[in-house]
Design a protein around this motif. Sequence first.
Motif, mmCIF file in Angstrom:
data_model
loop_
_atom_site.group_PDB
_atom_site.id
_atom_site.type_symbol
_atom_site.label_atom_id
_atom_site.label_comp_id
_atom_site.label_asym_id
_atom_site.label_seq_id
_atom_site.Cartn_x
_atom_site.Cartn_y
_atom_site.Cartn_z
ATOM 1 N N LEU A 155 0.902 -1.170 -0.151
ATOM 2 C CA LEU A 155 0.026 -0.151 -0.160
ATOM 3 C C LEU A 155 0.772 1.338 -0.016
ATOM 4 C CD1 LEU A 155 -2.916 -0.806 2.576
ATOM 5 C CD2 LEU A 155 -2.926 -0.778 0.038
ATOM 6 N N THR A 156 2.158 1.146 0.462
ATOM 7 C CA THR A 156 2.921 2.447 0.327
ATOM 8 C C THR A 156 3.499 2.544 -0.980
ATOM 9 O OG1 THR A 156 5.183 1.372 0.641
ATOM 10 C CG2 THR A 156 3.642 1.744 2.925
ATOM 11 N N THR A 157 3.851 3.838 -1.293
ATOM 12 C CA THR A 157 4.630 3.983 -2.442
ATOM 13 C C THR A 157 5.672 3.079 -3.151
ATOM 14 O OG1 THR A 157 5.938 5.823 -1.640
ATOM 15 C CG2 THR A 157 3.871 6.476 -2.432
ATOM 16 N N ALA A 158 6.202 2.423 -2.307
ATOM 17 C CA ALA A 158 7.308 1.510 -2.743
ATOM 18 C C ALA A 158 6.626 0.421 -3.601
ATOM 19 C CB ALA A 158 7.672 0.449 -1.271
ATOM 20 N N GLY A 159 5.170 0.435 -3.760
ATOM 21 C CA GLY A 159 4.655 -0.607 -4.438
ATOM 22 C C GLY A 159 3.556 -0.122 -5.275
ATOM 23 N N VAL A 219 11.506 5.283 1.751
ATOM 24 C CA VAL A 219 10.044 4.666 1.500
ATOM 25 C C VAL A 219 10.000 3.430 2.470
ATOM 26 C CG1 VAL A 219 8.644 4.041 -0.208
ATOM 27 C CG2 VAL A 219 10.290 5.976 -0.671
ATOM 28 N N PRO A 220 8.987 3.379 3.562
ATOM 29 C CA PRO A 220 8.689 2.102 3.922
ATOM 30 C C PRO A 220 8.192 1.348 3.239
ATOM 31 C CG PRO A 220 7.246 3.740 4.744
ATOM 32 C CD PRO A 220 8.233 4.797 3.737
ATOM 33 N N SER A 221 8.175 0.075 3.592
ATOM 34 C CA SER A 221 7.457 -1.236 2.513
ATOM 35 C C SER A 221 7.153 -2.169 3.533
ATOM 36 C CB SER A 221 8.287 -1.762 1.739
ATOM 37 O OG SER A 221 9.563 -2.143 2.231
ATOM 38 N N GLY A 222 6.354 -3.278 3.083
ATOM 39 C CA GLY A 222 5.699 -4.276 3.862
ATOM 40 C C GLY A 222 4.324 -4.028 4.395
ATOM 41 N N ALA A 224 -1.372 13.423 -3.301
ATOM 42 C CA ALA A 224 -0.811 14.283 -2.866
ATOM 43 C C ALA A 224 0.202 14.000 -1.395
ATOM 44 C CB ALA A 224 -1.052 15.565 -2.902
ATOM 45 N N ASN A 225 -0.466 13.566 -0.683
ATOM 46 C CA ASN A 225 -0.008 13.143 0.802
ATOM 47 C C ASN A 225 0.710 11.972 0.727
ATOM 48 O OD1 ASN A 225 -0.573 15.601 2.215
ATOM 49 N ND2 ASN A 225 -2.704 14.811 2.293
ATOM 50 N N ASP A 226 0.753 10.970 -0.280
ATOM 51 C CA ASP A 226 1.198 9.631 -0.152
ATOM 52 C C ASP A 226 2.402 9.819 0.376
ATOM 53 O OD1 ASP A 226 -1.266 8.918 -1.110
ATOM 54 O OD2 ASP A 226 -0.527 7.891 -3.112
ATOM 55 N N ARG A 227 3.619 10.365 -0.103
ATOM 56 C CA ARG A 227 5.086 10.224 0.302
ATOM 57 C C ARG A 227 4.816 10.824 1.624
ATOM 58 N NH1 ARG A 227 8.596 8.628 0.619
ATOM 59 N NH2 ARG A 227 10.421 9.405 -0.492
ATOM 60 N N ALA A 228 4.706 12.168 1.679
ATOM 61 C CA ALA A 228 5.082 12.936 2.901
ATOM 62 C C ALA A 228 4.367 12.104 4.385
ATOM 63 C CB ALA A 228 4.645 14.298 2.936
ATOM 64 N N ILE A 229 3.181 11.958 3.918
ATOM 65 C CA ILE A 229 2.219 11.215 5.062
ATOM 66 C C ILE A 229 1.755 10.004 5.149
ATOM 67 C CG2 ILE A 229 -0.014 11.858 6.653
ATOM 68 C CD1 ILE A 229 0.299 14.867 5.672
ATOM 69 N N GLY A 230 1.313 9.576 3.779
ATOM 70 C CA GLY A 230 0.563 8.247 3.962
ATOM 71 C C GLY A 230 1.554 6.941 4.097
#
Length: 425
Positions: A20-24, A46-49, A102-108
């Motif tokens: 669900l993170t921008t890593a994917g 960028v966190p993942s998992g 727009a908030n995916d990297r900074a917050i999501g």
Amino acid sequence: MSRLKVPGAELQVPACLDELTTAGTVASGHTDPADWAGLTPAGLSVPSGVPGIQVDGYFPDSSTGNTDHGWNHDSQFVIRLPDHWNGGLVVTGSPGLREQYANDRAIGDWVLARGYAFAATDKGNTGTAFYRDGKAPGDAIAEWNARVTQLNRAARAVVAQRYLRPPSRTLATGMSNGGYLVRWQLENHPELYDGGVDWEGTLWREQGPNLLTFLPPALAAYPRYAAGGAGAEQARQELLAAGFPAGSEFLWPFHHQYYWDLTQRIYREELDPGYDGRQEAGTPFCAPGTPACDADYDYRLRPGSVHEAVAKISLTGRIGKPLITLHGTLDVLLPISQDSDVYARMVADAGRGPLLRYYRIEGGTHVDSLFDAFPGELRPLVPCHRSALAALETWLGRGVPPPAGRTLPRPPAGEDPLTSCPLTA
């Protein structure tokens, strides 16, 4: 997924994702990097998992500025539901005039990695012609607030469907216009939230200050400052008097070129379309003395209807739940002395001071990506935002409020500015 129904949505498209993170989601097409371009430092990890369900869609709306997914439909939203849920929900509205990712990297990314469900909206209108939405001046901005309230209620219902219980904690957060939405929600719908983090929220106040009071002096003075010569120092003093902080001069050329002029014209068109008659959003970079030039705009002298339009979207300071506000001391789009310093006083004057912790971030500016261009002069705010969210968790969970608000100094030598911003330092 088939049992998930977003209340009030005209369209919803669910997907089961390994990440669900921008890593994917960049590779899977479940975000749009253009939505968040330029908002974070290039080196931000960028966190993942985080596997789970994502629901994209939109609520009924008549405006069509948002082109994501080829839908050409505003009031788009995204709701993300991690498999490993911590019981909480984070609700956001987009900064600027950007779309729902727009908030995916900074917050999501960060809140999803902590186990929160995450919901974001495009606020109901997007792009630099957002002022075309609505029937009356101020309507387009007023819709932003209604859309966040709508998303909150819908996302809470979807969370209950997915996890078989409602969220135990609902937090509001956002930057810039998104921070304004946090303030407005905690003032007007505190029953829907447990608390919030406001990242340099825009201040709208009928009696000022607001964007329309400090941007015109900047537009009038900056060309004389940039030209140098005998009038340069006088022009600099005019910029300082308008609220732009001493020591931020190195940021003025960029903001004059990309932010001050455009921001003034489109928000003035939203709130005072009669200023330039039938023309739409004025004349870019006009010289003072040009007919209907925004460099000559004087909010104080405008008709009562203009002030009524601003009053429609104004803040009061009467927050009803705990709020942490962050603002960089070198912000030259929303100067701190004209924004969060004022809002903190408004909260205190409203008798809500115990609910606010306000941190002035030394060396922070409005857009974190500028840290890459000026690493010796600036610091990013994203680690401060993460520290603030963690502090809010402790405040709500243990009843231990963060330290009293103050100016947070720059990280000491040897500490990574992309990760270091303790509120207790």
